[in-house]
Design a protein around this motif. Structure first.
Motif, PDB file in Angstrom:
ATOM      1  N   THR A   1       0.755  -1.212  -0.026  1.00 53.27           N
ATOM      2  CA  THR A   1      -0.052  -0.049   0.065  1.00 53.27           C
ATOM      3  C   THR A   1       0.782   1.107  -0.053  1.00 53.27           C
ATOM      4  O   THR A   1       2.176   1.279   0.363  1.00 53.27           O
ATOM      5  CB  THR A   1      -0.834  -0.044   1.280  1.00 53.27           C
ATOM      6  N   GLY A   2       0.444   2.510  -0.360  1.00 52.86           N
ATOM      7  CA  GLY A   2       1.242   3.585  -0.322  1.00 52.86           C
ATOM      8  C   GLY A   2       0.370   4.795  -1.109  1.00 52.86           C
ATOM      9  O   GLY A   2      -0.694   4.560  -1.690  1.00 52.86           O
ATOM     10  N   SER A   3       0.845   5.816  -0.995  1.00 57.24           N
ATOM     11  CA  SER A   3       0.278   7.132  -1.908  1.00 57.24           C
ATOM     12  C   SER A   3       1.430   7.602  -3.018  1.00 57.24           C
ATOM     13  O   SER A   3       1.230   8.454  -3.598  1.00 57.24           O
ATOM     14  CB  SER A   3      -0.134   8.085  -0.947  1.00 57.24           C
ATOM     15  N   GLN A   4       2.465   6.975  -2.831  1.00 60.95           N
ATOM     16  CA  GLN A   4       3.787   7.500  -3.793  1.00 60.95           C
ATOM     17  C   GLN A   4       4.566   6.459  -4.187  1.00 60.95           C
ATOM     18  O   GLN A   4       4.249   5.149  -3.877  1.00 60.95           O
ATOM     19  CB  GLN A   4       4.583   8.304  -2.747  1.00 60.95           C
ATOM     20  N   ASP A   5       5.211   6.706  -5.221  1.00 65.52           N
ATOM     21  CA  ASP A   5       6.478   5.605  -5.763  1.00 65.52           C
ATOM     22  C   ASP A   5       7.027   4.996  -4.734  1.00 65.52           C
ATOM     23  O   ASP A   5       7.878   5.773  -4.005  1.00 65.52           O
ATOM     24  CB  ASP A   5       7.251   6.412  -7.056  1.00 65.52           C
ATOM     25  N   PRO A   6       6.861   3.612  -4.561  1.00 62.66           N
ATOM     26  CA  PRO A   6       7.774   3.079  -3.208  1.00 62.66           C
ATOM     27  C   PRO A   6       9.197   3.218  -3.704  1.00 62.66           C
ATOM     28  O   PRO A   6      10.001   2.608  -3.012  1.00 62.66           O
ATOM     29  CB  PRO A   6       7.098   1.597  -3.553  1.00 62.66           C
TER      30      PRO A   6
ATOM     31  N   THR B   1      -0.343   3.922  -8.198  1.00 61.54           N
ATOM     32  CA  THR B   1      -0.796   3.187  -8.905  1.00 61.54           C
ATOM     33  C   THR B   1       0.076   2.985 -10.322  1.00 61.54           C
ATOM     34  O   THR B   1       0.480   1.851 -10.855  1.00 61.54           O
ATOM     35  CB  THR B   1      -2.187   3.555  -9.582  1.00 61.54           C
ATOM     36  N   THR B   2       0.650   4.224 -10.810  1.00 61.96           N
ATOM     37  CA  THR B   2       1.420   4.402 -12.223  1.00 61.96           C
ATOM     38  C   THR B   2       2.707   3.303 -11.549  1.00 61.96           C
ATOM     39  O   THR B   2       3.230   2.592 -12.521  1.00 61.96           O
ATOM     40  CB  THR B   2       1.789   5.664 -12.405  1.00 61.96           C
ATOM     41  N   ALA B   3       3.248   3.411 -10.522  1.00 59.54           N
ATOM     42  CA  ALA B   3       4.467   3.047 -10.218  1.00 59.54           C
ATOM     43  C   ALA B   3       4.460   1.705 -10.013  1.00 59.54           C
ATOM     44  O   ALA B   3       5.221   0.670 -10.485  1.00 59.54           O
ATOM     45  CB  ALA B   3       5.095   3.745  -8.830  1.00 59.54           C
ATOM     46  N   MET B   4       3.274   1.080  -9.294  1.00 62.55           N
ATOM     47  CA  MET B   4       3.165  -0.479  -9.206  1.00 62.55           C
ATOM     48  C   MET B   4       2.895  -0.922 -10.501  1.00 62.55           C
ATOM     49  O   MET B   4       3.325  -2.124 -10.806  1.00 62.55           O
ATOM     50  CB  MET B   4       1.969  -0.543  -8.314  1.00 62.55           C
TER      51      MET B   4
END
Length: 358
Positions: A290-295, A327-330
């Motif tokens: 989970t997250g809100s930014q690129d991990p 989402t884009t990063a994942m």
């Protein structure tokens, strides 16, 4: 009743007199030595016994051990649907924060903190209690984790001193920290594996365990409470990474609790980190990210994700607040995991993944 009250009062007076005499002796020992380490140790002991005297004068007889069990009982009631007033959780949260020492440990007697000596068993009791209270006092939905200095300080203390050994009462407290926090590792140490190894090795031929001066019934009870943790299957492993992985610290706990109650089967959840091999994640079929930014996963991190997938695991990611950056990063990392051979696509609502019979 009056006789009992008088006896209790006399016993308290005698204890205070004995403590004062001991303090006087230690003060004399301080004057007779120039050893700084010994003086520091005596200062700690004197401060602790002075707190006992203050405790007696305030007529407060509580201790953190009893406090821990009270909290665990109320937590169990809440889990079964009993409505607990928010004021209770706020008072408990405030109490445990007050009982913590600057090094992250917790004292045994109230109100000895912060002068009293830290106790390993009370250290884990305090950490577990703070995690339990967090569930009820910190319910805000956010995109960035809220720092909790007391919990961070407690975990730093535990990571530094945990070896897998200790008495069974302490190890039961360790198990409570694992249950309340979801942590599978203290640093890189698998606390359950390390603790279970020592407990199993100490089992007597008749199946019992002995707990010091408390005998085999108490020892066996605490040993089994610890080992029973390993009987419940783990549904989700939540991945820790350098970023806002835990902005909503109870998300995994809530969905796991729902699954457990819905299917009437006890299941666990836990969090894992990138410091260990992906093999250590395989005790759960699903890795939750989970997250809100690129991990900002490194190549080594992606390799571990690939290893988990190739071993039969499934990765489930969800963006806190629906943030597109995460989402884009994942999607990018998913492509890297499969060597860019496949692309992510939207599944139809009637896909078998959405079936209740899956």
């Amino acid at each position: 009743v009056k006789y009992s009250q008088e006896m209790s009062k006399n016993d308290e007076v005698q204890k205070v007199a004995r403590w004062k005499a001991q303090i006087a002796g230690w003060e004399q020992d301080k004057r007779n030595t120039k050893d700084k380490a010994k003086i520091d140790s005596l200062d700690k002991t004197i401060a602790e016994y002075k707190s006992y005297i203050d405790n007696a004068k305030l007529n407060k007889k509580g201790d953190d051990s009893n406090g821990q069990y009270g909290l665990l009982g109320v937590w169990a009631l809440s889990d079964w649907g009993v409505e607990i007033p928010n004021q209770y959780w706020e008072a408990e949260d405030n109490f445990w924060r007050h009982m913590q020492k600057p090094d992250g440990s917790f004292v045994y007697y109230c109100p000895a903190a912060p002068a009293g000596e830290g106790s390993p068993s009370m250290g884990v009791a305090g950490i577990a209690s703070l995690f339990i209270c967090q569930e009820f006092v910190d319910t805000e939905l956010r995109l960035v984790p809220k720092p909790d200095k007391n919990i961070e300080l407690g975990l730093a203390w535990l990571n530094g001193q945990f070896t897998g050994g200790g008495d069974y009462y302490y190890l039961y407290g360790v198990e409570r920290v694992g249950l309340a926090s979801g942590l599978k590792f203290f640093g890189t140490k698998n606390w359950y594996k390390e603790g279970a190894k020592g407990i199993i090795a100490a089992q007597a031929a008749d199946g019992s365990w002995v707990a010091g001066g408390y005998g085999s019934i108490v020892g066996t009870s605490y040993a089994l409470l610890f080992l029973a943790r390993g009987r419940n299957p783990v549904v989700f492993n939540k991945l820790e990474y350098k970023g806002p992985w835990n902005a909503r610290p109870r998300d995994d706990a809530y969905v796991t609790r729902w699954i457990s109650k819905h299917y009437e089967k006890p299941v666990n959840w836990q969090s894992v980190n990138l410091q260990v091999s992906a093999d250590e994640w395989l005790d759960a079929p699903i890795l939750l990210i989970t997250g809100s930014q690129d991990p900002k996963f490194t190549k080594e991190d992606v390799d571990k994700l690939r290893g988990f997938i190739n071993a039969g695991g499934m990765i489930f990611s969800t963006a806190d607040g629906g943030t597109p950056a995460f989402t884009t990063a994942m999607k990018k990392y998913a492509g890297e995991v499969v060597g860019k051979k496949y692309e992510m696509r939207t599944l139809p609502r009637n896909h078998e993944l959405f079936s209740k019979d899956l």
